[in-house]
Scaffold this active site. Structure first.
Site, short mmCIF file in Angstrom:
data_model
loop_
_atom_site.label_atom_id
_atom_site.label_comp_id
_atom_site.label_asym_id
_atom_site.label_seq_id
_atom_site.Cartn_x
_atom_site.Cartn_y
_atom_site.Cartn_z
N ASP A 35 15.68 -21.98 -54.51
CA ASP A 35 16.71 -22.12 -53.48
C ASP A 35 17.40 -23.15 -53.92
O ASP A 35 17.06 -24.28 -54.42
CB ASP A 35 15.99 -22.74 -52.12
CG ASP A 35 15.12 -21.87 -51.49
OD1 ASP A 35 15.00 -20.51 -51.78
OD2 ASP A 35 14.01 -22.11 -50.85
N ASP A 41 18.17 -32.11 -48.60
CA ASP A 41 17.03 -32.05 -49.04
C ASP A 41 16.52 -32.97 -50.13
O ASP A 41 15.24 -33.44 -50.09
CB ASP A 41 16.74 -30.50 -49.96
CG ASP A 41 16.94 -29.29 -48.88
OD1 ASP A 41 16.42 -29.40 -47.83
OD2 ASP A 41 17.57 -28.30 -49.27
N GLU A 64 7.76 -30.08 -51.28
CA GLU A 64 8.17 -28.45 -51.43
C GLU A 64 9.39 -28.57 -52.21
O GLU A 64 9.68 -27.42 -53.07
CB GLU A 64 8.61 -28.03 -50.09
CG GLU A 64 8.83 -26.69 -49.80
CD GLU A 64 10.15 -26.36 -49.63
OE1 GLU A 64 10.49 -25.29 -49.92
OE2 GLU A 64 10.88 -27.02 -49.52
N GLU A 65 9.85 -29.63 -52.48
CA GLU A 65 11.26 -29.89 -53.40
C GLU A 65 10.87 -30.29 -54.83
O GLU A 65 11.73 -30.28 -55.58
CB GLU A 65 12.15 -30.63 -52.74
CG GLU A 65 12.46 -30.66 -51.48
CD GLU A 65 13.39 -29.26 -51.27
OE1 GLU A 65 13.82 -28.89 -52.26
OE2 GLU A 65 13.33 -28.72 -50.10
N ASP A 83 6.74 -30.75 -46.60
CA ASP A 83 8.34 -30.39 -46.95
C ASP A 83 9.16 -31.22 -46.13
O ASP A 83 9.18 -31.53 -44.91
CB ASP A 83 8.16 -28.88 -46.09
CG ASP A 83 9.38 -28.20 -46.28
OD1 ASP A 83 10.43 -28.85 -46.80
OD2 ASP A 83 9.61 -27.13 -45.94
N LEU A 85 12.60 -31.47 -45.53
CA LEU A 85 13.37 -30.90 -44.73
C LEU A 85 13.30 -29.46 -44.43
O LEU A 85 14.06 -28.62 -45.06
CB LEU A 85 14.72 -31.50 -45.16
CG LEU A 85 15.91 -31.37 -44.02
CD1 LEU A 85 15.54 -32.36 -42.96
CD2 LEU A 85 17.23 -31.81 -44.62
N ASP A 86 12.29 -28.91 -43.79
CA ASP A 86 11.90 -27.54 -43.45
C ASP A 86 13.34 -26.82 -42.59
O ASP A 86 13.56 -27.67 -41.60
CB ASP A 86 10.67 -27.35 -42.83
CG ASP A 86 10.60 -26.12 -42.68
OD1 ASP A 86 9.99 -25.31 -43.70
OD2 ASP A 86 10.59 -25.27 -41.71
N GLU A 226 3.55 -25.90 -45.28
CA GLU A 226 3.86 -25.50 -44.16
C GLU A 226 2.64 -24.91 -43.43
O GLU A 226 2.52 -25.14 -42.32
CB GLU A 226 4.89 -24.43 -44.33
CG GLU A 226 6.30 -24.90 -45.04
CD GLU A 226 7.29 -23.86 -45.34
OE1 GLU A 226 6.60 -22.96 -46.19
OE2 GLU A 226 8.34 -23.82 -45.13
#
Ligand code: FDP
Length: 278
Positions: A35, A41, A64-65, A83, A85-86, A226
């Site tokens: 992504d 993010d 997650e990043e 995460d 900024l989900d 998540e």
């Protein structure tokens, strides 16, 4: 554990300010899922890393990043999967987003999870902490998170949040979702996992699903950042979380970014899912 919660609160206040006033555009980077990252993010990730780096009790973090784990303190006890900024694809349309944290000890499986925390950045900022039970806090004018109430799911709810591309759903999944709607459940799906699961928790119950589909056979949502944290929250609130057949918290990923199909809900809805997938 308390100092971790305090670090999450400080991060949440800084991230809220960034969401409100920073540039909401894309950066030139992509994350490990491929992504394109928003500038927000990256900034949210840095804020959280900065706050956690101050705590000697944290051994390492996995975001997650980022592709790999980041070691912090050799003598630390906890590993935190988060995460930052989900749901960030909702930033440009000004819908609610969130941060999710799983606090692990000794590994990153469901069984190693000690606590789960999430933050909802909506019209107001709310914080949910799940340890022995699940507690809701809200940010006040003075920058303090004030306790609002305990969150407890009813045995059966009224909301249905069916995720993933319907074109790729299995026929049995489609039949189950149709039957749930025919029983009077109402559709609630914003495309942000945090506000969608938060809504079901606060309205007493229902079902959130992100199943295995033809385009994503292992689902889309990532276990460590998540799926495990929300499975923990739902169980502690009196509900359940399964991957179709197995309890989510019995699963173990082999890579930090592994995904799993997932169903979170009050017990009556999860029983329906089990019958559909058995
Ligand atoms: P996003 O890609 O915007 O970060 O984490 C993934 C996620 O959002 C969840 O918040 C959300 O529930 C899901 O993706 C939505 O995916 P679909 O659009 O495929 O339903």
């Amino acid at each position: 554990m308390q100092e971790i919660i305090e670090a999450i609160k400080r991060s949440a206040i800084r991230i809220k300010e960034a969401i409100e006033f920073d540039d909401t555009g894309y950066s030139e980077n992509t994350n490990s899922t491929g992504d394109t990252q928003l500038k927000l993010d990256i900034k949210s990730d840095l804020i959280i890393e900065e706050e956690f780096a101050k705590l000697p009790c944290i051994k390492e973090i996995v975001s997650e990043e980022k592709e790999d784990k980041t070691p912090l303190h050799v003598n630390g006890i906890y590993g935190i999967g988060y995460d930052p900024l989900d749901g960030s694809s909702l930033i440009d349309v000004n819908l609610s987003v969130g941060s999710i944290f799983g606090i692990y000890e000794g590994g990153y499986s469901g069984a190693h999870l000690k606590a789960a925390v999430y933050v909802v950045y909506g019209p107001r900022v709310e914080l949910v902490i799940a340890m022995d039970d699940v507690k809701l806090y809200r940010l006040n004018k003075k920058g303090e998170f004030v306790f609002i109430k305990d969150i407890v799911l009813k045995e059966k709810g009224k909301l249905n949040a069916p995720g993933a591309t319907q074109m790729g759903w299995e026929p049995r999944h489609k039949a189950m979702i149709d039957a749930i709607f025919m029983d009077g459940y109402r559709l609630r799906y914003s495309g942000g996992m945090v506000p969608d699961l938060h809504q079901i928790l606060l309205k007493g119950g229902g079902l959130f699903s992100y199943p295995s589909t033809s385009d994503v056979p292992n689902g889309k949502l990532r276990m460590i950042f998540e799926v495990f944290p929300f499975a923990f929250v739902y169980e502690k609130a009196g509900g359940s979380a399964i991957d179709g057949k197995r309890r989510i918290l019995d699963l173990s990923p082999s890579h930090p970014h592994d995904t799993a199909p997932c169903f979170f809900g009050s017990n009556a809805e999860i029983e329906r899912v089990k019958k559909c997938y058995e």
